[in-house]
Design a protein around this motif. Sequence first.
Motif: not given
Ligand code: AMP
Length: 423
Positions: A281-283, A113, A259, A311, A115, A125, A308, A127, A306, A120-122
């Motif tokens: 957020a971890v999951c 992604r 969500r 994290r 971002e 990353f 992360g 999953q 899912a 913690g945001r990459y």
């Molecule tokens: P999501 O699909 O956005 O609900 O993401 C599920 C999990 O993936 C989140 O709770 C995070 O732990 C992890 N996650 C989402 N985006 C990122 C990101 N850009 N970098 C690292 N972990 C991420």
Amino acid sequence: MSQTIRAIRGMNDCFAPDIHAWQQLEAILVRATKRYAFDEIRFPIVESTALFKRSVGEATDIVEKEMYTFEDKNGEFLTLRPEGTAVCVRACIEHGLIHNQIQKLWYMGPMFRHERPQKGRYRQFYQLGVEYFGAESWDTDVEVIALFQHILNQLGLDSFTTLEINTLGAPPERKAHRDALVTYFEHHHDKLDEDSKRRLYRNPLRILDSKNKEMKELLEDAPKIQDYMGQESLNRFEAVLKALSGLGIAYQVNPQLVRGLDYYSHTVFEWSTDRLGAQSAVCGGGRYDGLVEQLGGKKTPAVGFAMGLERLLELKQEVAPFSEGTLELFIVSDEALRQEALKLAQELRELKPSAAVETYCGEASIKAQLKRANKKLAQTALFLTTDAWAKGQVMFKDLATGEQKEASFKEWQQHWQKNRDAL
Ligand code: AMP
């Protein structure tokens, strides 16, 4: 001098010692999915762009701003997968895996992604996701929630995380709530920030997700999905909550949890922690009964989540780190005994298959060899020196305590074999 090429921003390399923690984490995760009887599925990293537009939703942050999309040599638009659920559904439809049957699947791998990178945001990353297809009943929601809770327990992280849960109701209820939200926010248009104004007609539910403190009051007074929900949906949610309590799983109902993605209905949930700063957020996951049909399959109920991995691992390393030392034995030898050292290392690996054994290759003083053994955090160094070896003796040293002992080679071998682990 030519310029050095570096990794793409937000995309990380991973190597020792961190990789040891990754491997331990992954082993625990894989074992947990097995205990809950989910099967692994592997699918490509690149998919048709249309897949994510149709599933994640055109008006979501992911599709609007974050996808790595490119045109390939055939003029087709392709995207590096930003999440796994849509891909898993695509694969299941394509191979007839979810037609009239229950299918419990998990996958693990990189997601992409675009971002703004920060701790913690990459942009790349990892999953691990699970998807439970073919059952509509409330207990499937509970079963997947219980699986992640089990993972948290295994990692010793349960007391550092909070589970928040909400229900979005059935699609017609969600639609009625959506219309009410649009009317409400239209009335308070001047209080909306720019992001929310942009989302007003395209994805009003997402406004509820806003972290903007100035809109806090506005959001608290916004129409609640619960007020648009029929008895059946309310009962379903109650059943989920009751079963969670019955399993001893603590939760907080958060009516504002929506969500970000378009495909959810009924139960949605998210675990977060206050130990990781902003990216907490971890999951996250939820039920998505409409998605399979939306992507061209037969109507199939489903629920999944899912997590992360970065994290989860960061949290683990912060509160209860994995052990680092994975090298059990390092063989240090005189130059004349290099052949014996190679042979011995091979024998010892055979005798104890779970152990890591390194023998020093190349010319180096005993001191230099020992330096490497320490650097590799070896537990024990075994010395093959010419004089001792001639008498059938070896010396070994516990590198943590510095304790040193001499023994006959036979004794040493027995000691090694006695401590043999099961594979
Ligand atoms: P999501 O699909 O956005 O609900 O993401 C599920 C999990 O993936 C989140 O709770 C995070 O732990 C992890 N996650 C989402 N985006 C990122 C990101 N850009 N970098 C690292 N972990 C991420």
